[in-house]
Design an enzyme around this catalytic site. Sequence first.
Site, PDB file in Angstrom:
ATOM      1  N   HIS A  30      39.295  37.424  33.552  1.00  0.00           N
ATOM      2  CA  HIS A  30      40.041  38.567  33.027  1.00  0.00           C
ATOM      3  C   HIS A  30      39.162  39.815  32.989  1.00  0.00           C
ATOM      4  O   HIS A  30      38.205  39.879  32.218  1.00  0.00           O
ATOM      5  CB  HIS A  30      40.526  38.207  31.623  1.00  0.00           C
ATOM      6  CG  HIS A  30      41.367  39.250  30.974  1.00  0.00           C
ATOM      7  ND1 HIS A  30      40.932  39.987  29.904  1.00  0.00           N
ATOM      8  CD2 HIS A  30      42.628  39.674  31.252  1.00  0.00           C
ATOM      9  CE1 HIS A  30      41.892  40.809  29.525  1.00  0.00           C
ATOM     10  NE2 HIS A  30      42.933  40.641  30.321  1.00  0.00           N
ATOM     11  N   GLU A  90      40.401  39.332  38.185  1.00  0.00           N
ATOM     12  CA  GLU A  90      41.520  40.195  37.817  1.00  0.00           C
ATOM     13  C   GLU A  90      41.119  41.673  37.764  1.00  0.00           C
ATOM     14  O   GLU A  90      40.322  42.054  36.915  1.00  0.00           O
ATOM     15  CB  GLU A  90      42.083  39.806  36.446  1.00  0.00           C
ATOM     16  CG  GLU A  90      43.406  40.510  36.160  1.00  0.00           C
ATOM     17  CD  GLU A  90      43.556  41.084  34.759  1.00  0.00           C
ATOM     18  OE1 GLU A  90      42.562  41.231  34.038  1.00  0.00           O
ATOM     19  OE2 GLU A  90      44.696  41.409  34.398  1.00  0.00           O
ATOM     20  N   ASP A 121      42.787  45.313  36.857  1.00  0.00           N
ATOM     21  CA  ASP A 121      43.921  46.147  36.447  1.00  0.00           C
ATOM     22  C   ASP A 121      43.841  47.429  37.270  1.00  0.00           C
ATOM     23  O   ASP A 121      42.742  47.936  37.533  1.00  0.00           O
ATOM     24  CB  ASP A 121      43.829  46.484  34.959  1.00  0.00           C
ATOM     25  CG  ASP A 121      43.999  45.260  34.068  1.00  0.00           C
ATOM     26  OD1 ASP A 121      44.775  44.368  34.430  1.00  0.00           O
ATOM     27  OD2 ASP A 121      43.353  45.215  33.010  1.00  0.00           O
ATOM     28  N   HIS A 135      41.576  49.300  32.964  1.00  0.00           N
ATOM     29  CA  HIS A 135      42.658  48.710  32.176  1.00  0.00           C
ATOM     30  C   HIS A 135      43.740  49.726  31.830  1.00  0.00           C
ATOM     31  O   HIS A 135      44.907  49.371  31.667  1.00  0.00           O
ATOM     32  CB  HIS A 135      42.096  48.111  30.883  1.00  0.00           C
ATOM     33  CG  HIS A 135      43.144  47.500  30.009  1.00  0.00           C
ATOM     34  ND1 HIS A 135      43.664  48.133  28.908  1.00  0.00           N
ATOM     35  CD2 HIS A 135      43.769  46.300  30.090  1.00  0.00           C
ATOM     36  CE1 HIS A 135      44.561  47.350  28.330  1.00  0.00           C
ATOM     37  NE2 HIS A 135      44.651  46.237  29.030  1.00  0.00           N
ATOM     38  N   GLU A 152      46.838  43.720  38.524  1.00  0.00           N
ATOM     39  CA  GLU A 152      47.937  44.098  37.624  1.00  0.00           C
ATOM     40  C   GLU A 152      48.269  45.572  37.806  1.00  0.00           C
ATOM     41  O   GLU A 152      47.380  46.433  37.735  1.00  0.00           O
ATOM     42  CB  GLU A 152      47.568  43.837  36.162  1.00  0.00           C
ATOM     43  CG  GLU A 152      48.703  44.255  35.221  1.00  0.00           C
ATOM     44  CD  GLU A 152      48.392  44.084  33.741  1.00  0.00           C
ATOM     45  OE1 GLU A 152      47.394  43.440  33.392  1.00  0.00           O
ATOM     46  OE2 GLU A 152      49.183  44.624  32.944  1.00  0.00           O
TER      47      GLU A 152
HETATM   48  O1  G3P Z   1      47.063  40.505  32.786  1.00  0.00           O
HETATM   49  C1  G3P Z   1      46.951  39.571  31.782  1.00  0.00           C
HETATM   50  C2  G3P Z   1      46.459  40.330  30.640  1.00  0.00           C
HETATM   51  O2  G3P Z   1      45.384  41.012  31.164  1.00  0.00           O
HETATM   52  C3  G3P Z   1      47.478  41.317  30.130  1.00  0.00           C
HETATM   53  O3  G3P Z   1      46.933  42.073  29.186  1.00  0.00           O
HETATM   54  O4  G3P Z   1      46.263  44.230  28.411  1.00  0.00           O
HETATM   55  O5  G3P Z   1      44.537  42.613  29.084  1.00  0.00           O
HETATM   56  O6  G3P Z   1      45.912  43.726  30.797  1.00  0.00           O
HETATM   57  P1  G3P Z   1      45.848  43.218  29.406  1.00  0.00           P
HETATM   58 CA    CA Z   2      45.486  42.656  32.879  1.00  0.00          CA
END
Ligand code: G3P
Ligand code: CA
Length: 333
Positions: A31, A58, A60, A73, A161
Amino acid sequence: MITRRTLAALPVLAAAGPTLARSKLPIVIAHRGASGERPEHTRLAYELAIAEGADFIEPDLVVTKDGHLVVRHENEIGGTTDVANRPEFAARKTTKTIDGESVTGWFTEDFTLAELKTLRARERLPQLRPGSAKFDGHAEIPTFEEVVKLAKAKGVGIYPEMKHPTYFAGLGLPLEPRLAGALKAAGLDSATAKVFVQCFEVEPLRTFGRLSKARRVMLVSQGAAPVDVASEAGIKAIAGFAEGLGPEWPLVVPVKDGALAAPTPLVGWAHAAGLQVHPWTVRAENAFLPKTLQRGAGPAAHGDATALLKALYAAGVDGVFSDFPELAVKARA
Ligand code: G3P
Ligand code: CA
């Protein structure tokens, strides 16, 4: 325990039925990289995650003034970069309404990629993660293309994301065609590619699905959501525009009286609908764990995140997001 949103908004789901048998090990999704140990969304965090055995990394995604996808993020970058200490950008500080919330700071859409590349990343949670904060100033903001290139070179998957897609579309900087184009250019435009595209909004996932064959994941938090995850029919509807479900982890294993309780029916319903389930986000610090899993003194001390990871795996999930991918890999073994 810190959670993304209030625990109160969603009805508690009934006790779980049996989940479907799985033939594959659940995937470990790093993450924002190994973001418990290095400033999030940096090459340092991604390289450590890969070294620790993560299957997917991951990023964002947000957009720059000149239309590039960059990895943050949120589009406000004051909390994760040194922009506040850069006099040449002082005049860019402003207040905007983003998805209904007033936000003050510096925004990616007001910077060119070349300008953003002069900034350096910082740890978001230095009080909780002083070890990571030692790497402040060591890394730049990556582009999406750079993270894809790293993932491909190392043989891991990529789990982007789309952040604030409706907001960016309103600026004339839509995320969906940029993401679809970048994946296609990287040879990742297929349902079998090691890619999942995630979003908290439904329409951007539908739009993306018209532009790419890559798999999609609907994210849901414990608060108000644009989809119904409290009924089997609601879960089935998600399968109309996504191949996976990304629930906040207490939607899979709830917390009652400070302890992990029996799993909800969510995984069974999702599997019956053909959806994979990848809950988020397991973090090691006491601040993010239920009372009975907290250890030592204070919010920054690490608790028993392994117990949480094992409970999620036992509930039948197909993968898990963690800021500490090493823990998730070890718990899976
Ligand atoms: O994408 C899964 C999780 O990351 C969603 O929450 O706010 O950490 O992007 P966030
Ligand atoms: Ca995320």
